[in-house]
Scaffold this motif. Structure first.
Motif, mmCIF file in Angstrom:
data_model
loop_
_atom_site.group_PDB
_atom_site.id
_atom_site.type_symbol
_atom_site.label_atom_id
_atom_site.label_comp_id
_atom_site.label_asym_id
_atom_site.label_seq_id
_atom_site.Cartn_x
_atom_site.Cartn_y
_atom_site.Cartn_z
ATOM 1 N N PRO A 343 0.822 -1.215 0.000
ATOM 2 C CA PRO A 343 0.000 0.000 0.000
ATOM 3 C C PRO A 343 0.855 1.263 0.000
ATOM 4 N N MET A 344 0.516 2.196 -0.883
ATOM 5 C CA MET A 344 1.248 3.455 -0.964
ATOM 6 C C MET A 344 0.340 4.549 -1.504
ATOM 7 N N TYR A 345 0.005 5.480 -0.634
ATOM 8 C CA TYR A 345 -0.735 6.678 -1.017
ATOM 9 C C TYR A 345 -0.544 7.684 0.111
ATOM 10 N N PRO A 346 -0.698 8.975 -0.174
ATOM 11 C CA PRO A 346 -0.348 9.997 0.814
ATOM 12 C C PRO A 346 -1.086 9.864 2.144
ATOM 13 N N GLU A 347 -2.332 9.398 2.112
ATOM 14 C CA GLU A 347 -3.156 9.395 3.309
ATOM 15 C C GLU A 347 -2.934 8.181 4.208
ATOM 16 N N LEU A 348 -2.017 7.305 3.844
ATOM 17 C CA LEU A 348 -1.656 6.202 4.734
ATOM 18 C C LEU A 348 -1.274 6.749 6.106
ATOM 19 N N THR A 349 -1.600 6.019 7.143
ATOM 20 C CA THR A 349 -1.190 6.423 8.488
ATOM 21 C C THR A 349 0.039 5.625 8.919
ATOM 22 N N GLU A 350 0.725 6.135 9.920
ATOM 23 C CA GLU A 350 1.882 5.401 10.448
ATOM 24 C C GLU A 350 1.452 4.035 10.978
ATOM 25 N N GLN A 351 0.288 3.989 11.573
ATOM 26 C CA GLN A 351 -0.216 2.724 12.109
ATOM 27 C C GLN A 351 -0.466 1.716 10.993
ATOM 28 N N GLN A 352 -0.988 2.174 9.879
ATOM 29 C CA GLN A 352 -1.213 1.276 8.750
ATOM 30 C C GLN A 352 0.100 0.748 8.176
ATOM 31 N N VAL A 353 1.071 1.627 8.041
ATOM 32 C CA VAL A 353 2.387 1.185 7.556
ATOM 33 C C VAL A 353 2.981 0.157 8.509
ATOM 34 N N LYS A 354 2.862 0.429 9.808
ATOM 35 C CA LYS A 354 3.370 -0.506 10.807
ATOM 36 C C LYS A 354 2.658 -1.846 10.716
ATOM 37 N N MET A 355 1.353 -1.822 10.510
ATOM 38 C CA MET A 355 0.575 -3.048 10.396
ATOM 39 C C MET A 355 1.046 -3.890 9.209
ATOM 40 N N VAL A 356 1.288 -3.219 8.074
ATOM 41 C CA VAL A 356 1.770 -3.925 6.888
ATOM 42 C C VAL A 356 3.129 -4.553 7.168
ATOM 43 N N CYS A 357 4.015 -3.784 7.773
ATOM 44 C CA CYS A 357 5.377 -4.264 8.008
ATOM 45 C C CYS A 357 5.397 -5.404 9.028
ATOM 46 N N GLU A 358 4.548 -5.332 10.019
ATOM 47 C CA GLU A 358 4.479 -6.416 10.998
ATOM 48 C C GLU A 358 3.999 -7.707 10.342
ATOM 49 N N ALA A 359 3.047 -7.577 9.414
ATOM 50 C CA ALA A 359 2.552 -8.759 8.711
ATOM 51 C C ALA A 359 3.631 -9.344 7.806
ATOM 52 N N VAL A 360 4.367 -8.482 7.113
ATOM 53 C CA VAL A 360 5.449 -8.956 6.248
ATOM 54 C C VAL A 360 6.536 -9.619 7.088
ATOM 55 N N SER A 361 6.850 -9.017 8.231
ATOM 56 C CA SER A 361 7.865 -9.577 9.123
ATOM 57 C C SER A 361 7.440 -10.941 9.650
ATOM 58 N N SER A 362 6.163 -11.061 9.984
ATOM 59 C CA SER A 362 5.649 -12.333 10.462
ATOM 60 C C SER A 362 5.773 -13.402 9.387
ATOM 61 N N PHE A 363 5.467 -13.052 8.154
ATOM 62 C CA PHE A 363 5.610 -14.002 7.050
ATOM 63 C C PHE A 363 7.074 -14.373 6.879
ATOM 64 N N ASN A 364 7.929 -13.376 6.996
ATOM 65 C CA ASN A 364 9.365 -13.580 6.802
ATOM 66 C C ASN A 364 9.921 -14.605 7.780
ATOM 67 N N GLU A 365 9.371 -14.611 8.964
ATOM 68 C CA GLU A 365 9.851 -15.539 9.978
ATOM 69 C C GLU A 365 9.469 -16.986 9.675
ATOM 70 N N THR A 366 8.458 -17.164 8.815
ATOM 71 C CA THR A 366 7.993 -18.516 8.509
ATOM 72 C C THR A 366 8.731 -19.134 7.333
ATOM 73 N N THR A 367 9.545 -18.357 6.649
ATOM 74 C CA THR A 367 10.286 -18.882 5.501
ATOM 75 C C THR A 367 11.718 -18.394 5.542
ATOM 76 N N SER A 368 12.612 -19.239 5.174
ATOM 77 C CA SER A 368 14.034 -18.875 5.144
ATOM 78 C C SER A 368 14.488 -18.598 3.736
ATOM 79 N N GLU A 369 13.558 -18.713 2.767
ATOM 80 C CA GLU A 369 13.952 -18.496 1.372
ATOM 81 C C GLU A 369 14.070 -17.009 1.093
ATOM 82 N N LYS A 370 15.234 -16.619 0.633
ATOM 83 C CA LYS A 370 15.501 -15.208 0.388
ATOM 84 C C LYS A 370 15.082 -14.797 -1.032
ATOM 85 N N ALA A 371 14.867 -13.506 -1.196
ATOM 86 C CA ALA A 371 14.637 -12.992 -2.527
ATOM 87 C C ALA A 371 15.874 -13.233 -3.361
#
Length: 374
Positions: A343-371
């Motif tokens: 998600p990327m648009y000017p009206e994003l909130t810090e909380q929304q960005v944090k929510m996205v990043c926490e979800a990505v981080s959680s997924f990252n912990e479940t896989t060791s396969e790197k980009a």
């Protein structure tokens, strides 16, 4: 829920200004071109640093007319990239020319300038770099190669309103610059719209005629032109939104900085901003080997994402006649399998960005396969 894009939130912040502009446009009865479009052309050209702006009905039309004004036609070749929206290549096809694809730089996913010389033939007429996702292509080498070979440079800046290359705003650096005002763009109309900007008065004059049936005076058709005129109401709306663009860009850049910080250390590749560039983050796309699985997981948590673009143009069924196949552009093809736009648009909130990043981080912990690097 975190939407990928929230145009309703943007409208809520400027509603009164937009409605006043719409009323003014309707009252003028100048529904096609007219004073609002003329004013927007002048204001947007000044914003980009160009001398002239010509408003048209879409970004695709802008590309089409820029190519025609540059004299590109049947039998000619245009060096461009496949890592782009299909309109870039469609416009080349419209004029009867052939796109010659070069691969992209692995870091920026914009034109790999080292590949250009080998792509030039006696039929080459222009180079068409794309400022992908809001990051400028490396233009100085492109301009040098073009000058040595007497070629036009046409910038596809549809995703890069306000982006800068070495302190200059893109679109005004080549011979012609093409912008889209599709609603989801950094500067979006409430419908379709586009513009060609240039510092060349003759090119501007030609584009201006071509967009309006090839006429300078009504019913005097000197060129075989098109009905590509911008509507008055879109010019009025875009004038309002242009006044907010720098603020919206600053917000996008803050969100990108926040994403970069919170995603640091994860097994994915984040977008970069080179020293000579000012990225405007039309898209914030990460690269990860498990792209599809990550998208599914984020969707299950109410986080919308997008993929730009899952099939490169050279592999699209409609463009098989250009003779390209899997393996011809390895960097482009690998990126198409790995990119996921958050998600990327000017009206994003810090909380929304944090929510996205926490979800990505959680997924990252479940896989060791790197980009995978490409």
């Amino acid at each position: 829920m975190v939407p990928f894009l929230d145009l309703k939130a943007q409208y809520a912040g400027i509603e009164s200004e937009v409605l006043e502009a719409v009323r003014r446009s309707l009252a003028s009865a100048q529904h096609v071109l007219g004073s609002e479009v003329a004013a927007f052309e002048e204001e947007f050209a000044r914003y980009t640093g160009a001398r002239f702006g010509v408003g048209v009905n879409s970004g695709t039309s802008a590309l089409h007319l820029a190519l025609l004004a540059a004299g590109v036609g049947p039998g000619d070749e245009v060096v461009t990239v496949s890592s782009t929206f299909v309109a870039t290549v469609a416009a080349i096809d419209y004029v009867g020319a052939r796109p010659v694809f070069v691969d992209v730089d692995p870091a920026t996913l914009t034109m790999d300038v080292s590949k250009i010389p080998a792509a030039i033939t006696n039929h080459t007429k222009a180079i068409l770099p794309v400022h992908l996702h809001g990051h400028p292509a490396d233009l100085d080498p492109v301009l040098d190669i073009a000058k040595k070979n007497k070629l036009h440079v046409i910038e596809d800046a549809a995703q890069a309103h306000g982006a800068e290359y070495k302190g200059r705003r893109v679109g005004s650096i080549g011979d012609l610059g093409c912008f889209s005002f599709y609603p989801g763009k950094n500067l979006g109309a409430y419908g379709e719209g586009g513009m060609v900007v240039t510092n060349n008065e003759e090119l501007a004059h030609t584009v201006r005629m071509l967009r309006d049936w090839g006429q300078e005076r009504k019913y005097h058709h000197d060129l075989k032109g098109f009905n590509y005129r911008m509507e008055g109401i879109q010019g009025a709306i875009l004038r309002v939104k242009l006044r907010h663009l720098d603020g919206w860009t600053d917000a996008r850049r803050r969100h990108a900085s926040r994403y970069n910080a919170l995603l640091d250390g994860l097994n994915l590749a984040r977008p970069i901003e080179l020293d000579w560039a000012r990225h405007v983050y039309h898209v914030y796309a990460v690269r990860i080997a498990q792209r599809d699985r990550l998208q599914e997981m984020l969707q299950s948590q109410g986080i919308q994402t997008a993929i730009h673009y899952p099939i490169p143009v050279h592999l699209q069924k409609a463009y098989r006649d250009f003779g390209y196949s899997n393996g011809d552009l390895p960097v482009t093809e690998a990126a198409a399998k790995q990119l996921l736009s958050l998600p990327m648009y000017p009206e994003l909130t810090e909380q929304q960005v944090k929510m996205v990043c926490e979800a990505v981080s959680s997924f990252n912990e479940t896989t060791s396969e790197k980009a995978k690097p490409v």
